[in-house]
Structure formats: structure tokens, C-alpha cells
Scaffold this motif. Structure first.
Motif, PDB file in Angstrom:
ATOM      1  N   ASN A  89       0.857  -1.185   0.000  1.00 25.25           N
ATOM      2  CA  ASN A  89       0.000   0.000   0.000  1.00 25.25           C
ATOM      3  C   ASN A  89       0.892   1.233   0.000  1.00 25.25           C
ATOM      4  O   ASN A  89       1.330   1.704   1.047  1.00 25.25           O
ATOM      5  CB  ASN A  89      -0.923  -0.031   1.215  1.00 25.25           C
ATOM      6  N   LYS A  90       1.189   1.751  -1.195  1.00 22.84           N
ATOM      7  CA  LYS A  90       2.123   2.878  -1.341  1.00 22.84           C
ATOM      8  C   LYS A  90       1.642   4.114  -0.593  1.00 22.84           C
ATOM      9  O   LYS A  90       2.440   4.802   0.038  1.00 22.84           O
ATOM     10  CB  LYS A  90       2.312   3.200  -2.827  1.00 22.84           C
ATOM     11  N   GLU A  91       0.359   4.394  -0.645  1.00 22.65           N
ATOM     12  CA  GLU A  91      -0.175   5.567   0.041  1.00 22.65           C
ATOM     13  C   GLU A  91       0.056   5.460   1.555  1.00 22.65           C
ATOM     14  O   GLU A  91       0.463   6.425   2.201  1.00 22.65           O
ATOM     15  CB  GLU A  91      -1.665   5.721  -0.247  1.00 22.65           C
ATOM     16  N   PHE A  92      -0.178   4.289   2.102  1.00 24.47           N
ATOM     17  CA  PHE A  92       0.056   4.069   3.535  1.00 24.47           C
ATOM     18  C   PHE A  92       1.527   4.265   3.879  1.00 24.47           C
ATOM     19  O   PHE A  92       1.871   4.929   4.856  1.00 24.47           O
ATOM     20  CB  PHE A  92      -0.408   2.665   3.938  1.00 24.47           C
ATOM     21  N   ILE A  93       2.405   3.694   3.062  1.00 22.80           N
ATOM     22  CA  ILE A  93       3.856   3.809   3.292  1.00 22.80           C
ATOM     23  C   ILE A  93       4.291   5.268   3.226  1.00 22.80           C
ATOM     24  O   ILE A  93       5.053   5.739   4.078  1.00 22.80           O
ATOM     25  CB  ILE A  93       4.651   2.963   2.271  1.00 22.80           C
ATOM     26  N   ASP A  94       3.814   5.999   2.235  1.00 19.34           N
ATOM     27  CA  ASP A  94       4.177   7.418   2.104  1.00 19.34           C
ATOM     28  C   ASP A  94       3.749   8.218   3.331  1.00 19.34           C
ATOM     29  O   ASP A  94       4.503   9.051   3.837  1.00 19.34           O
ATOM     30  CB  ASP A  94       3.559   8.022   0.846  1.00 19.34           C
ATOM     31  N   LYS A  95       2.546   7.985   3.824  1.00 21.07           N
ATOM     32  CA  LYS A  95       2.057   8.685   5.020  1.00 21.07           C
ATOM     33  C   LYS A  95       2.886   8.294   6.246  1.00 21.07           C
ATOM     34  O   LYS A  95       3.216   9.131   7.075  1.00 21.07           O
ATOM     35  CB  LYS A  95       0.583   8.370   5.270  1.00 21.07           C
ATOM     36  N   TRP A  96       3.212   7.015   6.346  1.00 23.38           N
ATOM     37  CA  TRP A  96       4.010   6.525   7.476  1.00 23.38           C
ATOM     38  C   TRP A  96       5.392   7.173   7.476  1.00 23.38           C
ATOM     39  O   TRP A  96       5.876   7.633   8.509  1.00 23.38           O
ATOM     40  CB  TRP A  96       4.123   5.000   7.402  1.00 23.38           C
ATOM     41  N   ILE A  97       6.025   7.232   6.308  1.00 21.45           N
ATOM     42  CA  ILE A  97       7.351   7.862   6.195  1.00 21.45           C
ATOM     43  C   ILE A  97       7.269   9.332   6.582  1.00 21.45           C
ATOM     44  O   ILE A  97       8.116   9.844   7.314  1.00 21.45           O
ATOM     45  CB  ILE A  97       7.929   7.678   4.776  1.00 21.45           C
ATOM     46  N   SER A  98       6.236  10.021   6.116  1.00 24.76           N
ATOM     47  CA  SER A  98       6.060  11.438   6.450  1.00 24.76           C
ATOM     48  C   SER A  98       5.924  11.625   7.960  1.00 24.76           C
ATOM     49  O   SER A  98       6.554  12.520   8.541  1.00 24.76           O
ATOM     50  CB  SER A  98       4.826  11.986   5.734  1.00 24.76           C
ATOM     51  N   GLN A  99       5.130  10.801   8.611  1.00 22.57           N
ATOM     52  CA  GLN A  99       4.950  10.907  10.057  1.00 22.57           C
ATOM     53  C   GLN A  99       6.238  10.564  10.809  1.00 22.57           C
ATOM     54  O   GLN A  99       6.567  11.194  11.819  1.00 22.57           O
ATOM     55  CB  GLN A  99       3.812   9.998  10.526  1.00 22.57           C
ATOM     56  N   LEU A 100       6.969   9.578  10.314  1.00 21.90           N
ATOM     57  CA  LEU A 100       8.238   9.203  10.933  1.00 21.90           C
ATOM     58  C   LEU A 100       9.228  10.370  10.869  1.00 21.90           C
ATOM     59  O   LEU A 100       9.891  10.688  11.871  1.00 21.90           O
ATOM     60  CB  LEU A 100       8.817   7.975  10.235  1.00 21.90           C
ATOM     61  N   LYS A 101       9.306  11.030   9.728  1.00 26.32           N
ATOM     62  CA  LYS A 101      10.194  12.189   9.582  1.00 26.32           C
ATOM     63  C   LYS A 101       9.774  13.319  10.513  1.00 26.32           C
ATOM     64  O   LYS A 101      10.596  13.913  11.203  1.00 26.32           O
ATOM     65  CB  LYS A 101      10.213  12.673   8.136  1.00 26.32           C
ATOM     66  N   LYS A 102       8.476  13.632  10.528  1.00 25.50           N
ATOM     67  CA  LYS A 102       7.973  14.708  11.392  1.00 25.50           C
ATOM     68  C   LYS A 102       8.269  14.409  12.854  1.00 25.50           C
ATOM     69  O   LYS A 102       8.664  15.293  13.607  1.00 25.50           O
ATOM     70  CB  LYS A 102       6.466  14.893  11.195  1.00 25.50           C
ATOM     71  N   GLY A 103       8.056  13.165  13.244  1.00 25.01           N
ATOM     72  CA  GLY A 103       8.284  12.783  14.634  1.00 25.01           C
ATOM     73  C   GLY A 103       9.746  12.797  15.033  1.00 25.01           C
ATOM     74  O   GLY A 103      10.072  12.926  16.213  1.00 25.01           O
ATOM     75  N   SER A 104      10.624  12.662  14.078  1.00 23.49           N
ATOM     76  CA  SER A 104      12.062  12.614  14.349  1.00 23.49           C
ATOM     77  C   SER A 104      12.738  13.971  14.269  1.00 23.49           C
ATOM     78  O   SER A 104      13.867  14.134  14.736  1.00 23.49           O
ATOM     79  CB  SER A 104      12.754  11.680  13.346  1.00 23.49           C
ATOM     80  N   LEU A 105      12.078  14.938  13.697  1.00 21.56           N
ATOM     81  CA  LEU A 105      12.727  16.204  13.373  1.00 21.56           C
ATOM     82  C   LEU A 105      13.222  16.982  14.593  1.00 21.56           C
ATOM     83  O   LEU A 105      14.315  17.539  14.565  1.00 21.56           O
ATOM     84  CB  LEU A 105      11.794  17.067  12.528  1.00 21.56           C
TER      85      LEU A 105
END
Length: 114
Positions: A2-18
Motif C-alpha cells: 500500500n504505497k499511500e500508507f507507506i508514504d504517510k508513514w514515512i512522512s509521520q516518521l520524519k515529522k516525529g524525528s525532526l
């Protein structure tokens, strides 16, 4: 997959790590002007960060007492605002690093078990 799910997950991971990334860069390096900090984040983490993301984060970190800023006059042009980590920011980063290290070890163990 599920590419859309993966893209959202990556975005949240980046935001949470920033916050962790920015505090880490400031903890181990000198003070930074905003644009230079963006370049350093990109260089050290491959996270592509925009000014519209960084400056609100820096304001939040400043409001929490984790970073401070000061205006530095330039030989030409307008003064620049530089950011540096505070003592509270240093201790907060060290606590975050401890948790991050533990989480990373557990996730590494999990992914190797699969």
C-alpha cells in the motif's frame, strides 16, 4: 504493498524525528542560521526539510526553552537569527537519545527476527 500508507508513514516518521534531529545537530555543532541548519539536516539525515517546517519547529523548541536565538549583524544585508541549544535542550536531547537508542535496538531485533 500500500504505497499511500507507506508514504504517510514515512512522512509521520520524519515529522516525529525532526525535533530529535535538530536538537542533535545543535548539541554537537555550533549555532546555526536557519538556512544553514536546513542544509545540515539534509546532509546528515537525507531528510528534505523546508523553511516552512523548520521555523515553526524552532519556535516551538524556543518556547520550550530548548533552544535560544540571537540576531547577528552581517557585513552586508540584514542581520541573521542564529539558533543554539540551551542546557535544558542538551539534557532533553540526551534523554531523547537514550530512548531513541533503546527503540532502535528493539526495532533492529524485530526486523532481524522477521
Amino acid at each position: 504493498m500500500n504505497k499511500e500508507f507507506i508514504d504517510k508513514w514515512i512522512s509521520q516518521l520524519k515529522k516525529g524525528s525532526l525535533s530529535f534531529v535538530v536538537l542533535g545537530i545543535l548539541a554537537y555543532d555550533q549555532e546555526y542560521y536557519g538556512y544553514d541548519l536546513i542544509q545540515e539536516v539534509k546532509k546528515k539525515t537525507a531528510i528534505d526539510i523546508a523553511e516552512g517546517t523548520l521555523y515553526p519547529l524552532l519556535i516551538r523548541l524556543k518556547n520550550e526553552g530548548l533552544v535560544e536565538s540571537n540576531w547577528v549583524p552581517q557585513e552586508t544585508g540584514i542581520p541573521r537569527k542564529y539558533y543554539k541549544i540551551t542546557k535544558e535542550g542538551q539534557s532533553t536531547f540526551l534523554e531523547m537519545r537514550t530512548y531513541w537508542t533503546s527503540l532502535n535496538q528493539h526495532l533492529t531485533t524485530l526486523t532481524h527476527a522477521l
